[in-house]
Design an enzyme around this catalytic site. Sequence first.
Site: not given
Lengths: 224, 86
Positions: A85, A194, A196
């Site tokens: 991002c 994302h 994560e």
Amino acid sequence: MRIGVVTFPGSLDDRDAARAVRVAGGEAVALWHADTDLRSVDAVVLPGGFSYGDYLRAGAIARFAPIMTGIIAAARGGFPVLGICNGFQVLCESHLLPGALVRNDRRKFVCRDQRLRVEKTSTFWTSDYAAGQEIVIPIKNGEGGYVADDSTLDRLEGEGRVVVRYVGDNPNGSYRDIAGISNEAGNVVGLMPHPEHAVETLCGPTTDGLGFFTSILNRLVATS
Amino acid sequence: MATVVVDVMPKQAILDPQGQAVAGALGRLGFAGIAGVRQGKRFEVEIEGEVTEERLAELRRAAETLLANTVIEDFTVRVEGAETEV
């Protein structure tokens, strides 16, 4: 294996990135934007957020943070870097990756679970995926439209450097549905969604994002 | 003290959602005859001492390095009050 996670003023996802590293079995090492010491890490994650408030352009000021000097030089020499991002925006502003991220074509901040197709599995960060594998991970951005001129896009496609592509509804107007790309050597990868945030089912839609972190750890173990 | 103006505009080929939003709002407000709007940035840079060709060259380098992302934006540099771009 030590994976550094950089915190800039305005980073939001550094904690989650560090947690994803630990869930994948690595040691997360906090790196501070104003430092120049990479603390002997084996790889670096540039996390999501709004570094320096996105002033000027997203990633434009973070790209000149003291910690970035060493990261950019190392990345050019093959050091593994993942930009997620805002981290992807920083990598584009650093010219480690071509193109740029602009405001979403729909002019709205998009926050949802997004289906992606993993198209390149020879990068340092995606080797644990199968080519063509579809994954679902969160996306959340206001300036996630990937743009580049046609010759750059053709080169990326021709060299097989589109790492992940949006499947179904393109969330932000990214050219050719590109969600993430790599440099030529495959050590530098940037993507808007994302991974994560999708490493544990308790607080993510899937664990599909874990592969980014296990890929680099497996590679580092295999080459150490 | 002189002022040097750096104008930064999105390239024509690049989608400009902000400009489109502004154009749409102007239309809704009844401002007729507006075919399109593109939105950019204007930087007013205060210069100490004389504006020399050397200083302007340095500012162009600054614009290229930081103020504009030349992948998606074009920029012009001019001295405030001067008729033409330098």
